[in-house]
Design a protein around this motif. Sequence first.
Motif, PDB file in Angstrom:
ATOM      1  N   ALA A  28       0.856  -1.201   0.145  1.00 28.13           N
ATOM      2  CA  ALA A  28      -0.106  -0.011   0.029  1.00 28.13           C
ATOM      3  C   ALA A  28       1.220   1.737  -0.051  1.00 28.13           C
ATOM      4  N   VAL A  29       1.633   1.406   0.975  1.00 34.08           N
ATOM      5  CA  VAL A  29       2.709   2.407   0.530  1.00 34.08           C
ATOM      6  C   VAL A  29       3.510   2.386  -0.963  1.00 34.08           C
ATOM      7  N   ARG A  30       3.996   1.830  -1.205  1.00 26.86           N
ATOM      8  CA  ARG A  30       4.519   1.508  -2.283  1.00 26.86           C
ATOM      9  C   ARG A  30       3.719   2.131  -3.341  1.00 26.86           C
ATOM     10  N   ARG A  31       2.900   1.534  -3.730  1.00 25.37           N
ATOM     11  CA  ARG A  31       1.717   2.201  -4.251  1.00 25.37           C
ATOM     12  C   ARG A  31       0.995   3.597  -4.253  1.00 25.37           C
ATOM     13  N   GLY A  32       0.776   4.103  -3.205  1.00 25.62           N
ATOM     14  CA  GLY A  32       1.166   5.801  -2.591  1.00 25.62           C
ATOM     15  C   GLY A  32       2.008   6.368  -3.065  1.00 25.62           C
ATOM     16  N   LEU A  33       3.251   6.110  -2.249  1.00 25.52           N
ATOM     17  CA  LEU A  33       4.475   6.669  -3.297  1.00 25.52           C
ATOM     18  C   LEU A  33       4.642   7.104  -4.743  1.00 25.52           C
ATOM     19  N   SER A  34       4.606   5.669  -6.010  1.00 24.32           N
ATOM     20  CA  SER A  34       4.457   5.547  -6.848  1.00 24.32           C
ATOM     21  C   SER A  34       3.246   6.418  -7.706  1.00 24.32           C
ATOM     22  N   ARG A  35       2.135   7.123  -7.332  1.00 23.75           N
ATOM     23  CA  ARG A  35       1.715   7.969  -6.989  1.00 23.75           C
ATOM     24  C   ARG A  35       1.712   9.227  -7.072  1.00 23.75           C
ATOM     25  N   LYS A  36       2.729   9.624  -6.150  1.00 19.18           N
ATOM     26  CA  LYS A  36       2.660  11.015  -5.943  1.00 19.18           C
ATOM     27  C   LYS A  36       3.597  12.020  -6.677  1.00 19.18           C
ATOM     28  N   GLU A  37       3.084  12.927  -6.806  1.00 20.92           N
ATOM     29  CA  GLU A  37       3.857  13.585  -8.133  1.00 20.92           C
ATOM     30  C   GLU A  37       4.654  14.274  -6.899  1.00 20.92           C
ATOM     31  N   ALA A  38       5.620  14.606  -7.562  1.00 25.53           N
ATOM     32  CA  ALA A  38       7.108  15.698  -6.973  1.00 25.53           C
ATOM     33  C   ALA A  38       7.047  17.230  -7.356  1.00 25.53           C
ATOM     34  N   ARG A  39       7.197  17.808  -5.961  1.00 24.72           N
ATOM     35  CA  ARG A  39       6.670  19.449  -5.618  1.00 24.72           C
ATOM     36  C   ARG A  39       7.344  18.948  -4.540  1.00 24.72           C
ATOM     37  N   PRO A  40       7.196  20.822  -4.122  1.00 28.84           N
ATOM     38  CA  PRO A  40       7.844  21.199  -3.654  1.00 28.84           C
ATOM     39  C   PRO A  40       7.111  20.989  -2.454  1.00 28.84           C
ATOM     40  N   ILE A  41       7.904  20.439  -1.285  1.00 27.41           N
ATOM     41  CA  ILE A  41       7.568  20.682   0.367  1.00 27.41           C
ATOM     42  C   ILE A  41       8.464  21.008   1.473  1.00 27.41           C
ATOM     43  N   HIS A  42       8.000  22.336   2.194  1.00 24.12           N
ATOM     44  CA  HIS A  42       8.634  22.761   3.119  1.00 24.12           C
ATOM     45  C   HIS A  42       8.557  23.187   4.022  1.00 24.12           C
ATOM     46  N   TYR A  43       7.459  22.200   4.637  1.00 25.24           N
ATOM     47  CA  TYR A  43       7.710  21.857   6.292  1.00 25.24           C
ATOM     48  C   TYR A  43       7.551  20.441   6.325  1.00 25.24           C
ATOM     49  N   LEU A  44       8.172  19.544   7.034  1.00 27.49           N
ATOM     50  CA  LEU A  44       8.802  18.334   6.967  1.00 27.49           C
ATOM     51  C   LEU A  44       8.411  17.707   8.272  1.00 27.49           C
ATOM     52  N   GLY A  45       7.704  17.285   8.320  1.00 30.01           N
ATOM     53  CA  GLY A  45       7.420  16.413  10.177  1.00 30.01           C
ATOM     54  C   GLY A  45       8.262  14.855   9.940  1.00 30.01           C
ATOM     55  N   VAL A  46       9.079  14.948  10.715  1.00 30.44           N
ATOM     56  CA  VAL A  46       9.837  13.632  11.100  1.00 30.44           C
ATOM     57  C   VAL A  46       9.264  13.160  12.444  1.00 30.44           C
ATOM     58  N   ASP A  47       8.756  12.052  12.394  1.00 25.84           N
ATOM     59  CA  ASP A  47       8.461  10.992  14.324  1.00 25.84           C
ATOM     60  C   ASP A  47       8.563  10.195  14.026  1.00 25.84           C
ATOM     61  N   GLU A  48       8.415   8.725  15.033  1.00 21.78           N
ATOM     62  CA  GLU A  48       9.254   7.849  14.850  1.00 21.78           C
ATOM     63  C   GLU A  48       7.220   6.654  15.541  1.00 21.78           C
ATOM     64  N   LYS A  49       7.384   5.434  15.057  1.00 16.13           N
ATOM     65  CA  LYS A  49       5.771   5.146  16.095  1.00 16.13           C
ATOM     66  C   LYS A  49       6.272   4.100  15.518  1.00 16.13           C
ATOM     67  N   GLU A  50       5.969   2.984  17.207  1.00 18.49           N
ATOM     68  CA  GLU A  50       6.400   1.628  18.010  1.00 18.49           C
ATOM     69  C   GLU A  50       5.235   0.992  16.961  1.00 18.49           C
ATOM     70  N   PHE A  51       5.434  -0.248  16.166  1.00 16.45           N
ATOM     71  CA  PHE A  51       4.599  -1.309  15.473  1.00 16.45           C
ATOM     72  C   PHE A  51       4.254  -2.263  15.939  1.00 16.45           C
ATOM     73  N   ARG A  52       5.366  -2.664  16.635  1.00 17.59           N
ATOM     74  CA  ARG A  52       4.687  -4.083  16.936  1.00 17.59           C
ATOM     75  C   ARG A  52       5.897  -4.083  18.729  1.00 17.59           C
ATOM     76  N   LYS A  53       5.121  -4.727  18.941  1.00 18.91           N
ATOM     77  CA  LYS A  53       6.268  -4.919  20.706  1.00 18.91           C
ATOM     78  C   LYS A  53       7.162  -5.542  20.894  1.00 18.91           C
ATOM     79  N   GLY A  54       8.390  -4.583  21.642  1.00 20.02           N
ATOM     80  CA  GLY A  54       9.465  -5.336  22.149  1.00 20.02           C
ATOM     81  C   GLY A  54      10.723  -4.229  21.082  1.00 20.02           C
TER      82      GLY A  54
END
Length: 100
Positions: free
Chosen positions: A4-30
Amino acid sequence: MERAVRRGLSRKEARPIHYLGVDEKEFRKGHSYMTIVCDLMRSTVEHVSEERKKSSLDEYYRRLSPGQLESIRAIAIDMWGFIFHGDHGACAGCRSQNRP
């Protein structure tokens, strides 16, 4: 999820991005984490990586064109400190501000 991520990224247009947010998310125990990069103005997910390493962010920056890298004005990061130490070379025009 990867497909799903690959499919979504393949459809994105290259465009300027002025403000990025970066975070982490725990997705499995451990203490398994994902790094998530978002366009804060458009509220869109731009990149997902299954680790929280410097290379997780570097992988995203390598996909950007020189024009996209130059368009970044600020990066908001709310993560484990290791990921952003050092120069990613992604935001030459950004002002840096660290919170305690």
